[in-house]
Motif scaffolding. Structure first.
Motif, PDB file in Angstrom:
ATOM      1  N   LYS A   1       0.870  -1.024   0.187  1.00  0.00           N
ATOM      2  CA  LYS A   1       0.030   0.121   0.059  1.00  0.00           C
ATOM      3  C   LYS A   1       0.813   1.408   0.068  1.00  0.00           C
ATOM      4  O   LYS A   1       1.612   1.181   0.658  1.00  0.00           O
ATOM      5  N   HIS A   2       0.686   2.419  -0.839  1.00  0.00           N
ATOM      6  CA  HIS A   2       1.245   3.486  -0.897  1.00  0.00           C
ATOM      7  C   HIS A   2       0.336   4.529  -0.392  1.00  0.00           C
ATOM      8  O   HIS A   2      -0.833   4.553  -0.662  1.00  0.00           O
ATOM      9  N   TYR A   3       0.829   5.738   0.247  1.00  0.00           N
ATOM     10  CA  TYR A   3       0.101   6.894   0.692  1.00  0.00           C
ATOM     11  C   TYR A   3       0.777   8.076  -0.067  1.00  0.00           C
ATOM     12  O   TYR A   3       1.972   8.334   0.042  1.00  0.00           O
ATOM     13  N   ILE A   4      -0.061   8.919  -0.640  1.00  0.00           N
ATOM     14  CA  ILE A   4       0.391  10.091  -1.326  1.00  0.00           C
ATOM     15  C   ILE A   4       0.246  11.287  -0.276  1.00  0.00           C
ATOM     16  O   ILE A   4      -0.598  12.171  -0.407  1.00  0.00           O
ATOM     17  N   CYS A   5       1.395  11.457   0.502  1.00  0.00           N
ATOM     18  CA  CYS A   5       1.452  12.354   1.331  1.00  0.00           C
ATOM     19  C   CYS A   5       2.999  12.393   2.133  1.00  0.00           C
ATOM     20  O   CYS A   5       3.729  11.359   1.717  1.00  0.00           O
ATOM     21  N   ASN A   6       3.175  13.416   3.046  1.00  0.00           N
ATOM     22  CA  ASN A   6       4.560  13.531   3.196  1.00  0.00           C
ATOM     23  C   ASN A   6       4.877  12.404   4.481  1.00  0.00           C
ATOM     24  O   ASN A   6       3.898  12.185   5.492  1.00  0.00           O
ATOM     25  N   ALA A   7       6.073  11.887   4.384  1.00  0.00           N
ATOM     26  CA  ALA A   7       6.175  10.875   5.264  1.00  0.00           C
ATOM     27  C   ALA A   7       6.737  11.483   6.986  1.00  0.00           C
ATOM     28  O   ALA A   7       7.076  10.754   7.758  1.00  0.00           O
ATOM     29  N   ALA A   8       6.704  12.878   6.797  1.00  0.00           N
ATOM     30  CA  ALA A   8       7.147  13.423   8.152  1.00  0.00           C
ATOM     31  C   ALA A   8       5.957  12.842   9.312  1.00  0.00           C
ATOM     32  O   ALA A   8       6.350  12.909  10.599  1.00  0.00           O
ATOM     33  N   LYS A   9       4.798  12.574   8.815  1.00  0.00           N
ATOM     34  CA  LYS A   9       3.707  12.218   9.661  1.00  0.00           C
ATOM     35  C   LYS A   9       3.143  10.877   8.940  1.00  0.00           C
ATOM     36  O   LYS A   9       2.145  11.115   8.071  1.00  0.00           O
ATOM     37  N   MET A  10       3.708   9.810   9.437  1.00  0.00           N
ATOM     38  CA  MET A  10       2.888   8.492   8.734  1.00  0.00           C
ATOM     39  C   MET A  10       1.909   7.840   9.654  1.00  0.00           C
ATOM     40  O   MET A  10       1.982   7.033  10.333  1.00  0.00           O
ATOM     41  N   ALA A  11       0.727   8.743   9.791  1.00  0.00           N
ATOM     42  CA  ALA A  11      -0.563   8.513  10.763  1.00  0.00           C
ATOM     43  C   ALA A  11      -1.068   7.008  10.299  1.00  0.00           C
ATOM     44  O   ALA A  11      -1.486   6.329  11.287  1.00  0.00           O
ATOM     45  N   ALA A  12      -0.735   6.567   9.116  1.00  0.00           N
ATOM     46  CA  ALA A  12      -1.452   5.213   8.719  1.00  0.00           C
ATOM     47  C   ALA A  12      -0.493   4.086   9.345  1.00  0.00           C
ATOM     48  O   ALA A  12      -1.157   2.908   9.151  1.00  0.00           O
ATOM     49  N   VAL A  13       0.380   4.433   9.742  1.00  0.00           N
ATOM     50  CA  VAL A  13       1.507   3.052  10.308  1.00  0.00           C
ATOM     51  C   VAL A  13       1.361   3.126  11.625  1.00  0.00           C
ATOM     52  O   VAL A  13       1.815   4.123  12.435  1.00  0.00           O
ATOM     53  N   ALA A  14       1.226   2.254  12.306  1.00  0.00           N
ATOM     54  CA  ALA A  14       1.028   1.917  13.674  1.00  0.00           C
ATOM     55  C   ALA A  14       2.552   1.900  14.340  1.00  0.00           C
ATOM     56  O   ALA A  14       3.481   1.427  13.546  1.00  0.00           O
ATOM     57  N   ASP A  15       2.659   2.242  15.455  1.00  0.00           N
ATOM     58  CA  ASP A  15       3.665   2.306  16.194  1.00  0.00           C
ATOM     59  C   ASP A  15       4.177   0.568  16.275  1.00  0.00           C
ATOM     60  O   ASP A  15       3.526  -0.319  16.343  1.00  0.00           O
ATOM     61  N   ARG A  16       5.621   0.582  16.284  1.00  0.00           N
ATOM     62  CA  ARG A  16       6.252  -0.689  16.249  1.00  0.00           C
ATOM     63  C   ARG A  16       5.919  -1.769  15.226  1.00  0.00           C
ATOM     64  O   ARG A  16       6.076  -2.945  15.600  1.00  0.00           O
ATOM     65  N   SER A  17       5.223  -1.403  14.076  1.00  0.00           N
ATOM     66  CA  SER A  17       4.586  -2.327  13.350  1.00  0.00           C
ATOM     67  C   SER A  17       5.316  -2.605  11.968  1.00  0.00           C
ATOM     68  O   SER A  17       5.187  -3.543  11.070  1.00  0.00           O
ATOM     69  N   VAL A  18       6.547  -1.869  11.769  1.00  0.00           N
ATOM     70  CA  VAL A  18       7.454  -2.229  10.795  1.00  0.00           C
ATOM     71  C   VAL A  18       8.603  -2.881  11.183  1.00  0.00           C
ATOM     72  O   VAL A  18       9.081  -2.734  12.038  1.00  0.00           O
ATOM     73  N   ASN A  19       8.985  -3.766  10.214  1.00  0.00           N
ATOM     74  CA  ASN A  19       9.980  -4.803  10.473  1.00  0.00           C
ATOM     75  C   ASN A  19      11.671  -4.017   9.809  1.00  0.00           C
ATOM     76  O   ASN A  19      12.629  -4.467  10.420  1.00  0.00           O
ATOM     77  N   LEU A  20      11.138  -3.524   8.684  1.00  0.00           N
ATOM     78  CA  LEU A  20      12.544  -3.045   8.035  1.00  0.00           C
ATOM     79  C   LEU A  20      12.269  -1.752   7.280  1.00  0.00           C
ATOM     80  O   LEU A  20      11.120  -1.872   6.589  1.00  0.00           O
ATOM     81  N   VAL A  21      12.928  -0.772   7.116  1.00  0.00           N
ATOM     82  CA  VAL A  21      12.888   0.346   6.385  1.00  0.00           C
ATOM     83  C   VAL A  21      14.095   0.029   5.199  1.00  0.00           C
ATOM     84  O   VAL A  21      15.093  -0.059   5.582  1.00  0.00           O
TER      85      VAL A  21
END
Length: 385
Positions: free
Chosen positions: A6-26
């Motif tokens: 999934k992609h979001y077209i907005c600034n990543a300075a505020k990734m509101a759609a991504v929950a805390d501690r939910s990502v394994n790798l950047v």
């Protein structure tokens, strides 16, 4: 197996759609501060940058550009899970403002900022970009005391949130083993200098809004995803660009999400994913071909190969490779405007016209040589007797 992207077209300075501690790798490559093609993007977010460049005040422009990126690194720390990794591809910049030519050390500035946010810095990778440029210097050429060395490498910064990731349940341990690398891949990929990756052409084709993208090679993202995550992990790219990290995550059997402020870069991305299915299979085929060549060379040298992959029957050097399984992307479904689902198949050794019949491989061959790959997805590893 299925993965979601999934992609979001907005600034990543505020990734509101991504929950805390939910990502394994950047895995990401941000706009490079003090590279002029990115001036407009940075200045749009902080008008003082444009003023600093005109003044000219390179040190101030450099710092304020990085302050724009700092907001993303702070969010990145929030969304990463404990033990999660962040891999940032970044190059330093050289630029003349006024009469002053200077180096702007982007990698050092990002390292300082991310460590202040709580990341642990691990050994980085130098990606030495291949170049066809005939001139290896800038400045006065053959005359001493006036030339500058060229920058022919970029950095892949490797950061971790907290301590070592734990795999405690039987299911997570099994998934980790199925996500294993080949022994020879581990030796090559975990070197601190990569000299075998070519840069990606940055022409934007029919896309008129910008002349170039900042894309890194597919292989760079694919390696990092296989090195620092396991199947079905969530991979984030806060600067999606043309979607290289997403495509690599699809090929590697990981979920992904990402942010991009320029929607034109992701136009027709679903079609691009559909067109990439054959490429995904060829990437996996290439890994198998290279492993076949490695096995052949090792057997010809009289070196033992003591283990066999339990799923496909080909020889492997270590026990940790025995459960390695390849998930082949077979279809992409679009669900809504920004969501895609990839479906996978796991070829078995019985699959007709896909995997040739595996044969037993001794520790040391009786004769040298191995059968050539026949073009199937998993070639025969018969050592030649």
């Amino acid at each position: 197996m299925k993965t979601t992207h999934k992609h979001y077209i907005c600034n990543a300075a505020k990734m509101a759609a991504v929950a805390d501690r939910s990502v394994n790798l950047v895995v990401t490559s941000p706009p490079y501060p003090m590279i002029d093609m990115w001036d407009e993007i940075f200045s749009h977010q902080d008008r003082k940058i444009e003023k600093a460049l005109k003044k000219p005040d390179g040190a101030l422009a450099f710092e304020r550009m990085h302050q724009v990126l700092d907001r993303v690194w702070k969010e990145m720390f929030r969304v990463l899970s404990p033990g999660g990794f962040a891999c940032i591809n970044i190059g330093d910049a050289t630029r003349t403002l006024g009469n002053n030519f200077a180096l702007y050390p982007n990698h050092a500035r990002i390292l300082n900022a991310t460590q202040a946010f709580g990341f642990t810095a691990l050994p980085c990778i130098l990606w030495r970009k291949q170049t066809n440029a005939p001139n290896k210097f800038m400045g006065s050429g053959m005359l001493p005391a006036g030339a500058y060395v060229t920058l022919e490498h970029e950095y892949i910064l490797v950061l971790r949130k907290g301590g070592k990731r734990e795999f405690t349940s039987p299911a997570t341990k099994e998934n980790r083993h199925q996500s294993a690398l080949f022994w020879e891949e581990r030796n090559q990929w975990f070197s601190d200098i990569w000299m075998d990756l070519k840069g990606t052409r940055q022409a934007m084709g029919k896309q008129k809004k910008r002349n170039r993208s900042g894309a890194f090679p597919f292989e760079l993202a694919y390696r990092l995803i296989n090195m620092y995550s396991v199947k079905e992990d969530l991979v984030l790219d806060p600067f999606v660009g043309t979607g290289t990290t997403t495509l690599a995550a699809m090929a590697a059997g990981r979920n992904s999400t990402g942010y991009e402020i320029d929607p034109s870069l992701l136009e027709n991305f679903y079609d691009k994913c559909q067109d990439s299915l054959d490429h995904f299979s060829s990437v996996i085929q290439h890994r198998i071909d290279l492993h076949s060549e490695f096995v052949q060379g090792r057997l010809e040298a009289g070196k033992p190969i003591k283990h066999e992959n339990t799923h496909y029957g080909f020889p492997v050097v270590t026990r940790q490779e025995k459960k390695l399984v390849f998930n082949i992307p077979v279809s992409v479904e679009q669900q809504g405007d920004e969501n895609m689902v990839v479906n996978y198949d796991i070829p078995s050794r019985e699959t007709a016209n896909t995997i040739t019949k595996a044969q037993n491989t001794p520790a040391v061959p009786k004769t040298s040589g191995a059968n050539k790959t026949d073009g199937s997805l998993f070639p025969d590893f018969n050592p030649g007797f």
